[in-house]
Write an enzyme that holds these catalytic residues in place. Sequence first.
Site, PDB file in Angstrom:
ATOM      1  N   ASP A  26       0.907  -1.115   0.010  1.00 45.44           N
ATOM      2  CA  ASP A  26      -0.038  -0.003  -0.030  1.00 45.44           C
ATOM      3  C   ASP A  26       0.970   1.367   0.117  1.00 45.44           C
ATOM      4  O   ASP A  26       1.642   1.670   0.914  1.00 45.44           O
ATOM      5  CB  ASP A  26      -0.964  -0.009   1.199  1.00 45.44           C
ATOM      6  CG  ASP A  26      -2.214  -1.035   1.153  1.00 45.44           C
ATOM      7  OD1 ASP A  26      -2.696  -1.021   0.097  1.00 45.44           O
ATOM      8  OD2 ASP A  26      -2.321  -1.803   2.180  1.00 45.44           O
ATOM      9  N   ASP A 167     -10.079  -5.526  -0.370  1.00 43.35           N
ATOM     10  CA  ASP A 167      -8.940  -4.772   0.549  1.00 43.35           C
ATOM     11  C   ASP A 167      -9.551  -4.172   1.754  1.00 43.35           C
ATOM     12  O   ASP A 167     -10.074  -3.193   1.343  1.00 43.35           O
ATOM     13  CB  ASP A 167      -7.821  -4.217  -0.472  1.00 43.35           C
ATOM     14  CG  ASP A 167      -6.652  -3.497   0.380  1.00 43.35           C
ATOM     15  OD1 ASP A 167      -6.469  -3.814   1.413  1.00 43.35           O
ATOM     16  OD2 ASP A 167      -5.974  -2.813  -0.383  1.00 43.35           O
TER      17      ASP A 167
HETATM   18 ZN    ZN Z   1      -4.316  -2.072  -0.517  1.00 45.83          ZN
END
Ligand code: ZN
Length: 207
Positions: A26, A167
């Site tokens: 991320d 996610d």
């Molecule tokens: Zn992510």
Amino acid sequence: MLAADFLHLEKDVRMVNACADLFHLDVMDGTLVPNISYGFPVVEAIASLAEKPLDAHLMIVHPEKYIERFARTGVRYLSFHYEAAGEDSGAILDRIRALGMKAGLAINPDIPVETVFPFLEHADYILVMSVFAGFGGQHFIGETYGRIRCLKAEIDRRGLGTLIEVDGGVSPANAAALADAGANILVAGSSVFRAEDPAAAVAAMRG
Ligand code: ZN
């Protein structure tokens, strides 16, 4: 990897190598999302030891500026947000594919899922956020199931092979329901890294 122990990153990379299918990275810029995570030095360090494909999730403005650099780093799956690219999303997906990577388009929970329908032919996967992008450890938003079912129905209706990645707040408790709804790739952070037995948590979700 947002939930990894950055003082002992090697240990967590080896754990993922041993029990999971992908490294989900991320990358946040503090502009598209209200948080800053990590950048190329950390991604490159993980890449140097990774034995599973790298899946980079760009939560940044101007994702098109960094496609080549992520490709050179060895990233195999690269996604960016519709909120960052708008109508340019199709062209950016095409560029990601042209560099030999799998191309993903991500949307936050407040973007109608139909927004990505025009780009399905350009995408290898759609990343449906089940929390708001920007922080780890948030609670799963229940409306995500309906959004996945709606997206999956459109993918099937058009006979496409586009995958669905989910996610945010994913854990062994909701993995089966997500798979039933049509999800293909589950991204789990806290529920794995904070588990007493991370390998067992991954195995439970795969099961
Ligand atoms: Zn992510």
